[in-house]
Design a protein around this motif. Structure first.
Motif, PDB file in Angstrom:
ATOM      1  N   VAL A   1       0.842  -1.195   0.000  1.00 54.77           N
ATOM      2  CA  VAL A   1       0.000   0.000   0.000  1.00 54.77           C
ATOM      3  C   VAL A   1       0.877   1.244   0.000  1.00 54.77           C
ATOM      4  N   GLU A   2       0.567   2.170  -0.901  1.00 56.02           N
ATOM      5  CA  GLU A   2       1.274   3.441  -0.987  1.00 56.02           C
ATOM      6  C   GLU A   2       0.224   4.550  -1.025  1.00 56.02           C
ATOM      7  N   GLY A   3       0.055   5.227   0.112  1.00 56.64           N
ATOM      8  CA  GLY A   3      -1.007   6.231   0.200  1.00 56.64           C
ATOM      9  C   GLY A   3      -2.355   5.542   0.115  1.00 56.64           C
ATOM     10  N   ARG A   4      -3.137   5.943  -0.873  1.00 54.94           N
ATOM     11  CA  ARG A   4      -4.442   5.313  -1.090  1.00 54.94           C
ATOM     12  C   ARG A   4      -4.417   4.268  -2.190  1.00 54.94           C
ATOM     13  N   LYS A   5      -3.256   4.029  -2.728  1.00 53.23           N
ATOM     14  CA  LYS A   5      -3.129   3.089  -3.844  1.00 53.23           C
ATOM     15  C   LYS A   5      -2.545   1.761  -3.390  1.00 53.23           C
ATOM     16  N   THR A   6      -3.051   0.695  -3.987  1.00 52.82           N
ATOM     17  CA  THR A   6      -2.482  -0.634  -3.784  1.00 52.82           C
ATOM     18  C   THR A   6      -1.619  -0.943  -4.998  1.00 52.82           C
ATOM     19  N   ARG A   7      -0.332  -1.140  -4.769  1.00 54.85           N
ATOM     20  CA  ARG A   7       0.597  -1.307  -5.886  1.00 54.85           C
ATOM     21  C   ARG A   7       1.260  -2.684  -5.857  1.00 54.85           C
ATOM     22  N   LEU A   8       1.674  -3.122  -7.039  1.00 50.24           N
ATOM     23  CA  LEU A   8       2.341  -4.416  -7.164  1.00 50.24           C
ATOM     24  C   LEU A   8       3.789  -4.327  -6.693  1.00 50.24           C
ATOM     25  N   THR A   9       4.220  -5.350  -5.991  1.00 52.11           N
ATOM     26  CA  THR A   9       5.642  -5.497  -5.685  1.00 52.11           C
ATOM     27  C   THR A   9       6.357  -5.927  -6.964  1.00 52.11           C
ATOM     28  N   GLU A  10       7.671  -5.980  -6.906  1.00 52.50           N
ATOM     29  CA  GLU A  10       8.433  -6.445  -8.074  1.00 52.50           C
ATOM     30  C   GLU A  10       8.055  -7.879  -8.424  1.00 52.50           C
ATOM     31  N   ALA A  11       7.892  -8.717  -7.384  1.00 57.76           N
ATOM     32  CA  ALA A  11       7.474 -10.111  -7.619  1.00 57.76           C
ATOM     33  C   ALA A  11       6.064 -10.141  -8.200  1.00 57.76           C
ATOM     34  N   GLY A  12       5.192  -9.254  -7.692  1.00 55.65           N
ATOM     35  CA  GLY A  12       3.822  -9.190  -8.182  1.00 55.65           C
ATOM     36  C   GLY A  12       3.765  -8.806  -9.649  1.00 55.65           C
ATOM     37  N   GLN A  13       4.640  -7.883 -10.072  1.00 59.80           N
ATOM     38  CA  GLN A  13       4.683  -7.467 -11.477  1.00 59.80           C
ATOM     39  C   GLN A  13       5.064  -8.627 -12.382  1.00 59.80           C
ATOM     40  N   MET A  14       6.060  -9.407 -11.927  1.00 61.84           N
ATOM     41  CA  MET A  14       6.488 -10.555 -12.719  1.00 61.84           C
ATOM     42  C   MET A  14       5.372 -11.594 -12.817  1.00 61.84           C
ATOM     43  N   LEU A  15       4.718 -11.854 -11.691  1.00 64.43           N
ATOM     44  CA  LEU A  15       3.626 -12.830 -11.698  1.00 64.43           C
ATOM     45  C   LEU A  15       2.464 -12.366 -12.560  1.00 64.43           C
ATOM     46  N   LEU A  16       2.160 -11.060 -12.507  1.00 61.18           N
ATOM     47  CA  LEU A  16       1.046 -10.547 -13.297  1.00 61.18           C
ATOM     48  C   LEU A  16       1.322 -10.695 -14.787  1.00 61.18           C
ATOM     49  N   ARG A  17       2.551 -10.469 -15.218  1.00 60.02           N
ATOM     50  CA  ARG A  17       2.879 -10.644 -16.640  1.00 60.02           C
ATOM     51  C   ARG A  17       2.572 -12.062 -17.091  1.00 60.02           C
ATOM     52  N   ARG A  18       2.965 -13.028 -16.273  1.00 59.91           N
ATOM     53  CA  ARG A  18       2.693 -14.432 -16.624  1.00 59.91           C
ATOM     54  C   ARG A  18       1.203 -14.746 -16.519  1.00 59.91           C
ATOM     55  N   ALA A  19       0.544 -14.191 -15.493  1.00 54.40           N
ATOM     56  CA  ALA A  19      -0.888 -14.445 -15.299  1.00 54.40           C
ATOM     57  C   ALA A  19      -1.705 -13.866 -16.453  1.00 54.40           C
ATOM     58  N   ASN A  20      -1.288 -12.691 -16.956  1.00 52.89           N
ATOM     59  CA  ASN A  20      -1.993 -12.086 -18.094  1.00 52.89           C
ATOM     60  C   ASN A  20      -1.966 -13.006 -19.299  1.00 52.89           C
TER      61      ASN A  20
END
Length: 296
Positions: free
Chosen positions: A53-72
């Motif tokens: 969480v950053e302020g009011r935004k929920t952001r992806l970690t570096e690991a999350g970004q990598m996983l999302l690319r594969r999940a997409n």
């Protein structure tokens, strides 16, 4: 056995796309707690943190970004499998959406459409006439099933279908025709060039010589031809579109020292052949056959 379901990966994607659990819940009409549970399941199963969480935004970690690319990729492929299944279940499709660059030879297009309609009389055809990037964009955005385009697809199917010859022309009464000598590009700069606007909404491109001091930009090939016949400018036009005008003396080729004629490839493009129905494949075969006949 897989420990994470496609639905859980979809939840992760929604949170990432919409910037938070509340926003994702509103978009997909699920409770916030169910989305939290899905994301927690992914983190627990894989032993990694995917959001912070950053302020009011929920952001992806570096690991999350990598996983999302594969999940997409996984989610997109799953959607394609479903589309193929629907196509197989329907048998012959009821509609076909075709995007065609306006420089493609009309006689070939019309013959291919007519032959396909004779074989599939109940088929509804939507024809999108486009310029430059337009047909390519329609296929990329899944607004057309097939395109004939001067651009290839980064992912998907692209096959060169034919080449189009462009001829530099003006009206016989245009001042450029009164020089009585071969023309250079420097001669052209003082006169108006008629340019056809790219019909894409996003990544537009220009094509052809564009260094004339005056330039009129129009939306359709037909408009360009009419303007040049009226003596309002010059342009490189597809030879197949101006056969009658050249024959009847409404247009005349410019005697350029070089590049008086040019050629450009047109490609047959679509996303996935397995998602095309029987009628679409029949139309493609007609195009290939007719283009081969012209080329030979």
């Amino acid at each position: 056995m897989l420990r994470i379901t496609l639905e859980q990966w979809r939840m992760l994607r929604m949170v990432a796309e919409h910037g938070g659990f509340n926003q994702a819940a509103e978009q997909i009409h699920k409770s916030q707690s169910s989305i939290h549970t899905a994301v927690s399941k992914i983190e627990h199963s894989l032993g990694v943190k995917v959001f912070y969480v950053e302020g009011r935004k929920t952001r992806l970690t570096e690991a999350g970004q990598m996983l999302l690319r594969r999940a997409n990729y996984l989610l997109d492929e799953a959607q394609k499998v479903e589309s193929v299944g629907h196509t197989l279940a329907k048998g012959v499709e009821t509609s076909l959406r075709i995007a065609v660059d306006e420089v493609f030879a009309k006689q070939i297009l019309y013959q291919a459409l007519d032959n396909t309609s004779e074989k599939f009389p109940l088929l509804r055809i939507e024809l999108f006439e486009s310029i430059l990037s337009g047909a390519h964009e329609l296929v990329e955005n899944n607004q057309a099933d097939i395109a004939i385009s001067p651009m290839t697809l980064a992912s998907g199917f692209s096959e060169q279908l034919c080449r189009v010859e462009f001829v530099a022309v003006s009206s016989p009464t245009h001042p450029l025709q009164q020089y009585n000598r071969p023309l250079t590009f420097e001669d052209l700069k003082s006169f108006r060039q008629i340019v056809i606007r790219d019909s894409a909404h996003n990544k537009r491109s220009d094509s052809g010589w564009l260094e004339a001091n005056q330039r009129w930009t129009v939306s359709h090939l037909r408009t360009s031809i009419d303007m040049i016949c009226e003596g309002l400018g010059f342009a490189w036009l597809p030879a197949s579109a101006i056969t009658e005008q050249l024959k009847n003396g409404l247009l005349k080729q410019l005697p350029l020292t070089h590049n008086a004629t040019r050629s450009s490839a047109l490609y047959l493009v679509f996303q996935d052949s397995d998602r095309l129905g029987v009628a679409a494949k029949a139309f493609i075969e007609q195009l290939r056959y007719l283009c081969r006949s012209i080329n030979h």
